[in-house]
Design a protein around this motif. Structure first.
Motif, short mmCIF file in Angstrom:
data_model
loop_
_atom_site.label_atom_id
_atom_site.label_comp_id
_atom_site.label_asym_id
_atom_site.label_seq_id
_atom_site.Cartn_x
_atom_site.Cartn_y
_atom_site.Cartn_z
N ALA A 1 -7.20 30.51 -17.23
CA ALA A 1 -6.48 31.18 -18.24
C ALA A 1 -5.40 32.21 -18.61
CB ALA A 1 -7.18 30.31 -19.94
N HIS A 2 -6.21 33.48 -18.35
CA HIS A 2 -5.62 34.66 -17.79
C HIS A 2 -4.80 34.40 -16.52
CE1 HIS A 2 -5.57 38.84 -17.81
NE2 HIS A 2 -5.19 39.01 -16.78
N SER A 3 -4.59 33.67 -15.52
CA SER A 3 -4.64 33.61 -14.04
C SER A 3 -2.50 32.49 -15.29
CB SER A 3 -4.98 32.71 -13.49
OG SER A 3 -5.87 33.39 -12.56
N THR A 4 -2.53 32.20 -15.86
CA THR A 4 -1.34 31.07 -16.41
C THR A 4 -1.11 32.11 -17.01
OG1 THR A 4 -2.63 29.09 -16.80
CG2 THR A 4 -1.07 29.36 -18.16
N LEU A 5 -0.99 33.08 -17.88
CA LEU A 5 -0.26 33.95 -18.25
C LEU A 5 0.62 34.46 -17.13
CD1 LEU A 5 -2.27 35.85 -21.29
CD2 LEU A 5 -0.45 33.83 -21.32
N ARG A 6 -0.10 34.80 -16.63
CA ARG A 6 0.76 36.43 -14.87
C ARG A 6 1.16 35.73 -14.38
NH1 ARG A 6 -1.13 41.23 -16.19
NH2 ARG A 6 -2.87 41.79 -15.88
N TYR A 7 1.19 33.97 -13.56
CA TYR A 7 2.34 33.09 -13.33
C TYR A 7 3.75 33.08 -13.91
CZ TYR A 7 -1.35 31.16 -10.50
OH TYR A 7 -2.92 31.14 -9.43
N ALA A 8 3.30 33.14 -15.61
CA ALA A 8 4.42 32.92 -16.85
C ALA A 8 5.22 34.20 -16.36
CB ALA A 8 3.86 32.34 -17.83
N ALA A 9 4.54 35.52 -16.58
CA ALA A 9 5.16 36.50 -16.24
C ALA A 9 5.91 36.48 -14.71
CB ALA A 9 4.04 38.10 -16.27
N VAL B 1 11.20 35.39 -11.40
CA VAL B 1 12.13 34.78 -10.83
C VAL B 1 13.11 33.36 -11.36
CG1 VAL B 1 12.21 32.91 -9.36
CG2 VAL B 1 10.13 34.39 -9.13
N ALA B 2 13.08 33.13 -12.28
CA ALA B 2 14.26 32.44 -13.04
C ALA B 2 14.92 33.60 -13.96
CB ALA B 2 13.26 32.89 -14.69
N GLU B 3 15.13 34.49 -13.87
CA GLU B 3 16.28 35.53 -14.42
C GLU B 3 16.45 36.03 -13.66
OE1 GLU B 3 13.68 39.60 -15.41
OE2 GLU B 3 12.77 38.12 -17.19
N PHE B 4 16.32 36.45 -12.42
CA PHE B 4 17.38 36.27 -10.98
C PHE B 4 18.21 34.94 -10.28
CE2 PHE B 4 17.68 35.95 -5.96
CZ PHE B 4 18.58 36.55 -6.25
N ALA B 5 17.83 33.91 -10.94
CA ALA B 5 18.52 32.82 -10.76
C ALA B 5 19.50 32.53 -11.44
CB ALA B 5 17.26 32.20 -10.55
N ALA B 6 18.81 33.14 -12.66
CA ALA B 6 20.35 32.48 -14.32
C ALA B 6 20.96 33.29 -13.90
CB ALA B 6 18.75 32.73 -15.26
N GLU B 7 20.98 34.90 -13.19
CA GLU B 7 21.81 35.23 -12.68
C GLU B 7 22.93 34.74 -11.53
OE1 GLU B 7 22.99 40.06 -10.98
OE2 GLU B 7 20.76 39.40 -12.26
N ARG B 8 22.16 34.38 -10.72
CA ARG B 8 23.07 33.27 -9.47
C ARG B 8 23.70 32.86 -10.30
NH1 ARG B 8 22.09 35.15 -4.45
NH2 ARG B 8 21.68 37.26 -3.80
N LEU B 9 23.14 31.91 -10.54
CA LEU B 9 23.99 30.52 -11.22
C LEU B 9 24.92 30.53 -12.43
CD1 LEU B 9 20.72 28.30 -10.94
CD2 LEU B 9 22.29 28.43 -9.24
N ARG B 10 24.87 31.68 -13.08
CA ARG B 10 25.32 32.18 -14.08
C ARG B 10 25.05 31.18 -15.04
NH1 ARG B 10 28.64 32.94 -9.80
NH2 ARG B 10 29.43 34.79 -9.93
N GLN B 11 23.88 30.90 -16.02
CA GLN B 11 22.95 30.43 -16.55
C GLN B 11 22.67 31.01 -17.23
OE1 GLN B 11 21.66 26.24 -15.25
NE2 GLN B 11 23.15 25.99 -13.61
N PRO B 12 21.69 29.73 -18.72
CA PRO B 12 20.86 31.35 -19.52
C PRO B 12 19.06 30.57 -18.63
CG PRO B 12 22.53 29.82 -20.51
CD PRO B 12 22.30 29.01 -19.54
N VAL B 13 19.12 32.46 -19.12
CA VAL B 13 17.72 32.32 -17.97
C VAL B 13 16.74 30.84 -18.93
CG1 VAL B 13 16.45 33.09 -19.66
CG2 VAL B 13 15.52 33.65 -17.30
N PRO C 1 17.43 27.76 -13.71
CA PRO C 1 16.89 28.55 -13.02
C PRO C 1 15.83 28.02 -13.11
CG PRO C 1 18.39 29.20 -15.10
CD PRO C 1 18.57 27.96 -14.28
N GLN C 2 14.84 27.77 -13.98
CA GLN C 2 13.61 27.06 -14.37
C GLN C 2 12.95 26.07 -13.53
OE1 GLN C 2 11.22 28.41 -16.82
NE2 GLN C 2 13.18 30.04 -17.13
N VAL C 3 13.17 25.31 -12.83
CA VAL C 3 13.15 24.64 -12.31
C VAL C 3 12.89 25.55 -10.87
CG1 VAL C 3 14.00 23.25 -10.35
CG2 VAL C 3 14.53 22.83 -12.44
N VAL C 4 14.31 26.60 -10.41
CA VAL C 4 14.15 27.17 -9.12
C VAL C 4 12.76 28.05 -9.55
CG1 VAL C 4 15.22 28.58 -8.22
CG2 VAL C 4 16.08 27.64 -9.22
N ALA C 5 12.15 28.79 -9.98
CA ALA C 5 11.51 29.64 -10.99
C ALA C 5 9.82 28.73 -10.28
CB ALA C 5 11.60 30.15 -12.25
#
Length: 205
Positions: A130-138, A143-155, A160-164
Motif C-alpha cells: 500500500a505504501h509502495s503504491t503511493l510512491r509509484y504514483a509520485a 514521468v507524466a509531467e515530462f511526457a506532457a510537456e514533450r507532447l504538449r498535452q495536459p498532464v 502522458p499517463q500511458v507513457v508514465a
C-alpha cells in the motif's frame, strides 16, 4: 523461517562506538534488520536500538519504518525531475526517458548489495504494498509531467499517463529480473526494457 526473537542491539551499542546519526547509516541498519528478522517483526524501537539512537531521533529522519525502506525518496524524485528537464529537446521522448532513467538508477558497486535488499523488500513484502503504491504514483507523476510537456498535452491526458504507467511497468519488470538473476547488470536490464518499450510490444504469431 524468520527468526521470532527480538533483533539484538547493533554495533552502535558496543562500548566506544558513536551512535549512528546519518540517514544512510540508519537505512543500512534498518534494511539489515528487515532482511534478517523480517519486515513485519522489526519495529521502529528495534531499529533505533540497533542504531544507538532514541525513538525521537528516528522520527526526525523518517515518519515510519515503511519510509525508511524507500530512503530519501522525495529528494531522489527531485533529482530525476531535474535530469529529465536537462535532456536535450532534440532527443525523442522515449530516448530521453531511457537515458535519464538508466543514469538515475546507476549504482556504484558498493551500493549494489544494499539496493538489492531495498528492492527485494519493496517488490516482495505485502506489508509495503500500500505504501509502495503511493510512491509509484509520485514517480509516475514525474514521468507524466515530462511526457506532457514533450507532447504538449495536459498532464492528466491519456497519452502522458500511458507513457508514465508503461515506463514504470518496464522498470518494475527490469528490477524483478535483476533481482532474480544474481550477478546481472541493472543498467543493462533497464536499458533493454526501455528500448523494448520504445520499439513497441512484441506481437505473438
Amino acid at each position: 523461517m524468520q527468526n521470532q526473537t527480538r533483533p539484538p542491539a547493533g554495533p552502535a551499542h558496543r562500548a566506544g562506538r558513536r551512535p549512528l546519526t546519518s540517514r544512510a547509516e540508519l537505512e543500512r541498519v534498518g534494511l539489515h534488520l528487515f532482511v534478517t528478522h523480517g519486515f513485519a517483526k522489526t519495529t521502529v524501537d528495534d531499529i533505533a536500538a540497533a542504531a544507538g539512537i532514541g525513538r525521537r531521533t528516528f522520527f526526525r529522519y523518517y515518519q515510519s519504518k515503511n519510509d525508511l525502506v524507500w530512503g530519501d525518496f522525495e529528494n531522489e524524485l527531485g533529482r530525476m525531475r531535474a535530469g529529465l528537464a536537462a535532456c536535450s529537446p532534440q532527443i525523442s521522448l522515449m530516448e530521453a526517458l531511457r537515458q535519464e532513467i538508466v543514469a538515475f538508477n546507476h549504482l556504484d558497486p558498493a551500493q549494489v548489495p544494499w539496493h538489492r535488499q531495498r528492492m527485494t523488500l519493496i517488490l516482495t513484502v505485502p506489508d509495503l504494498q500500500a505504501h509502495s503504491t503511493l510512491r509509484y504514483a509520485a514517480w509516475r507523476a514525474v514521468v507524466a509531467e515530462f511526457a506532457a510537456e514533450r507532447l504538449r498535452q495536459p498532464v492528466d491526458a491519456l497519452a502522458p499517463q500511458v507513457v508514465a504507467h508503461s515506463v514504470l511497468g518496464a522498470c518494475v519488470a527490469a528490477y524483478t529480473n535483476w533481482l532474480r538473476e544474481e550477478g546481472s547488470d541493472l543498467d543493462h536490464m533497464l536499458d533493454q526494457a526501455l528500448r523494448q518499450l520504445g520499439r513497441g510490444l512484441p506481437e505473438g504469431g
